[in-house]
Design a protein around this motif. Sequence first.
Motif, PDB file in Angstrom:
ATOM      1  N   ILE A  72      19.852  29.039  11.493  1.00 31.59           N
ATOM      2  CA  ILE A  72      19.324  28.697  10.301  1.00 31.59           C
ATOM      3  C   ILE A  72      17.986  27.959  10.311  1.00 31.59           C
ATOM      4  N   VAL A  73      17.011  28.366   9.637  1.00 28.60           N
ATOM      5  CA  VAL A  73      15.603  27.817  10.062  1.00 28.60           C
ATOM      6  C   VAL A  73      15.515  26.846   8.408  1.00 28.60           C
ATOM      7  N   VAL A  74      15.149  25.747   8.673  1.00 32.34           N
ATOM      8  CA  VAL A  74      15.101  24.912   7.353  1.00 32.34           C
ATOM      9  C   VAL A  74      13.615  24.364   7.615  1.00 32.34           C
ATOM     10  N   GLN A  75      12.814  24.637   6.630  1.00 30.20           N
ATOM     11  CA  GLN A  75      11.219  24.110   6.784  1.00 30.20           C
ATOM     12  C   GLN A  75      10.842  23.115   5.343  1.00 30.20           C
ATOM     13  N   TYR A  76      10.135  22.076   5.720  1.00 29.06           N
ATOM     14  CA  TYR A  76       9.597  21.219   4.945  1.00 29.06           C
ATOM     15  C   TYR A  76       8.123  21.182   4.923  1.00 29.06           C
ATOM     16  N   ALA A  77       7.574  21.488   3.770  1.00 26.71           N
ATOM     17  CA  ALA A  77       5.956  21.503   3.644  1.00 26.71           C
ATOM     18  C   ALA A  77       5.550  20.339   3.138  1.00 26.71           C
ATOM     19  N   HIS A  78       4.702  19.548   3.535  1.00 28.90           N
ATOM     20  CA  HIS A  78       4.057  18.404   2.780  1.00 28.90           C
ATOM     21  C   HIS A  78       3.369  18.683   1.872  1.00 28.90           C
ATOM     22  N   PRO A  79       3.543  18.051   0.517  1.00 35.33           N
ATOM     23  CA  PRO A  79       2.992  18.771  -0.672  1.00 35.33           C
ATOM     24  C   PRO A  79       1.434  18.675  -0.767  1.00 35.33           C
ATOM     25  N   GLU A  80       0.983  17.616  -0.152  1.00 37.32           N
ATOM     26  CA  GLU A  80      -0.421  17.414  -0.027  1.00 37.32           C
ATOM     27  C   GLU A  80      -1.307  17.735   1.008  1.00 37.32           C
ATOM     28  N   THR A  81      -0.720  17.866   2.255  1.00 35.04           N
ATOM     29  CA  THR A  81      -1.215  18.347   3.631  1.00 35.04           C
ATOM     30  C   THR A  81      -0.910  19.735   4.018  1.00 35.04           C
ATOM     31  N   GLY A  82      -0.021  20.126   3.452  1.00 37.04           N
ATOM     32  CA  GLY A  82       0.499  21.555   3.829  1.00 37.04           C
ATOM     33  C   GLY A  82       1.105  21.627   5.277  1.00 37.04           C
ATOM     34  N   ILE A  83       1.244  20.568   5.773  1.00 41.38           N
ATOM     35  CA  ILE A  83       1.667  20.654   7.013  1.00 41.38           C
ATOM     36  C   ILE A  83       3.434  20.841   7.192  1.00 41.38           C
ATOM     37  N   ILE A  84       3.882  21.976   7.902  1.00 39.69           N
ATOM     38  CA  ILE A  84       5.238  22.321   7.788  1.00 39.69           C
ATOM     39  C   ILE A  84       5.909  21.891   9.145  1.00 39.69           C
ATOM     40  N   VAL A  85       6.982  21.493   8.733  1.00 38.60           N
ATOM     41  CA  VAL A  85       7.918  20.755   9.771  1.00 38.60           C
ATOM     42  C   VAL A  85       9.334  21.734   9.635  1.00 38.60           C
ATOM     43  N   THR A  86       9.663  22.201  10.829  1.00 34.68           N
ATOM     44  CA  THR A  86      10.664  23.094  11.060  1.00 34.68           C
ATOM     45  C   THR A  86      11.681  22.659  11.738  1.00 34.68           C
ATOM     46  N   ASP A  87      13.041  22.623  11.262  1.00 34.69           N
ATOM     47  CA  ASP A  87      14.298  22.244  12.034  1.00 34.69           C
ATOM     48  C   ASP A  87      14.996  23.638  12.177  1.00 34.69           C
ATOM     49  N   ILE A  88      15.596  23.843  13.457  1.00 37.82           N
ATOM     50  CA  ILE A  88      16.691  25.105  13.635  1.00 37.82           C
ATOM     51  C   ILE A  88      18.077  24.623  13.657  1.00 37.82           C
ATOM     52  N   LYS A 108       2.352  11.530  -1.927  1.00 37.60           N
ATOM     53  CA  LYS A 108       3.067  12.408  -2.487  1.00 37.60           C
ATOM     54  C   LYS A 108       4.303  12.868  -1.536  1.00 37.60           C
ATOM     55  N   LEU A 109       5.624  12.509  -1.496  1.00 38.38           N
ATOM     56  CA  LEU A 109       6.738  12.898  -0.770  1.00 38.38           C
ATOM     57  C   LEU A 109       7.143  14.280  -0.682  1.00 38.38           C
ATOM     58  N   THR A 110       7.709  14.555   0.298  1.00 35.48           N
ATOM     59  CA  THR A 110       8.299  15.914   0.574  1.00 35.48           C
ATOM     60  C   THR A 110       9.680  15.801  -0.276  1.00 35.48           C
ATOM     61  N   GLY A 111       9.938  16.799  -0.845  1.00 35.57           N
ATOM     62  CA  GLY A 111      11.141  16.926  -1.655  1.00 35.57           C
ATOM     63  C   GLY A 111      11.974  18.207  -1.672  1.00 35.57           C
ATOM     64  N   TRP A 112      12.624  18.340  -2.727  1.00 36.08           N
ATOM     65  CA  TRP A 112      13.355  19.610  -2.888  1.00 36.08           C
ATOM     66  C   TRP A 112      12.663  20.622  -3.111  1.00 36.08           C
ATOM     67  N   ASN A 113      11.604  20.649  -3.757  1.00 36.02           N
ATOM     68  CA  ASN A 113      10.785  21.997  -4.009  1.00 36.02           C
ATOM     69  C   ASN A 113       9.613  22.218  -2.830  1.00 36.02           C
ATOM     70  N   GLN A 114       9.624  21.520  -1.801  1.00 32.22           N
ATOM     71  CA  GLN A 114       8.862  21.766  -0.575  1.00 32.22           C
ATOM     72  C   GLN A 114       9.796  22.354   0.496  1.00 32.22           C
ATOM     73  N   THR A 115      11.174  22.653   0.173  1.00 32.60           N
ATOM     74  CA  THR A 115      12.054  22.912   1.248  1.00 32.60           C
ATOM     75  C   THR A 115      12.534  24.267   1.260  1.00 32.60           C
ATOM     76  N   THR A 133       0.950  -1.202   0.072  1.00 34.80           N
ATOM     77  CA  THR A 133      -0.040  -0.167  -0.003  1.00 34.80           C
ATOM     78  C   THR A 133       0.858   1.090   0.076  1.00 34.80           C
ATOM     79  N   ASN A 134       0.455   2.062  -0.854  1.00 34.60           N
ATOM     80  CA  ASN A 134       1.188   3.425  -1.038  1.00 34.60           C
ATOM     81  C   ASN A 134       0.668   4.260   0.123  1.00 34.60           C
ATOM     82  N   TYR A 135       0.825   4.262   1.336  1.00 35.55           N
ATOM     83  CA  TYR A 135       0.010   5.007   2.314  1.00 35.55           C
ATOM     84  C   TYR A 135       0.756   6.465   2.679  1.00 35.55           C
ATOM     85  N   LEU A 136       1.911   6.797   2.281  1.00 34.39           N
ATOM     86  CA  LEU A 136       2.644   7.944   2.521  1.00 34.39           C
ATOM     87  C   LEU A 136       2.162   8.943   1.472  1.00 34.39           C
TER      88      LEU A 136
END
Length: 143
Positions: free
Chosen positions: A92-108, A10-17, A5-8
């Motif tokens: 430095i703040v690095v943010q990853y936005a999930h392409p489908e849910t829009g949830i943003i994860v932030t690393d500092i 669309k995955l987060t990639g360079w374009n969402q960083t 099952t492809n339960y993940l």
Amino acid sequence: MANITNYLGKLTGWNQTTFNLYGRDVVGIDEFEYSDSSKKDNAYGAGAMPVGWIEGNYEPKLSMSLYVEEEQAIQRTLPPGKRFQDIAPSDIVVQYAHPETGIIVTDIIHNAQFTGRSKTGKNNEGKMVHKHEMLCSHITWGI
């Protein structure tokens, strides 16, 4: 037959960083890498089996590869005669936005600073990219 099952989705990639350095999103970046670790070892006493474990120092690592144009943009913000390694430590703040849910994860990446600067060129390359190994104090993951 196994059912995969492809339960993940669309995955987060360079374009969402987004990579934010000195208060601005860096667009002239080709690659970045950061990590942290703590050395851990078994501690031995009597007999052949470990009796416990020990933990060494925390070690964060950071590197990024910038286009020469991005380096020039950073240099233009500095006073005359200042070098990259003269810039005060900054987060430095690095943010990853999930392409489908829009949830943003932030690393500092805390207290990041350049340790030097170099220039290289290569025949038949359409771009100039320079890797910077940087110093940082610690990383806050996934806030």
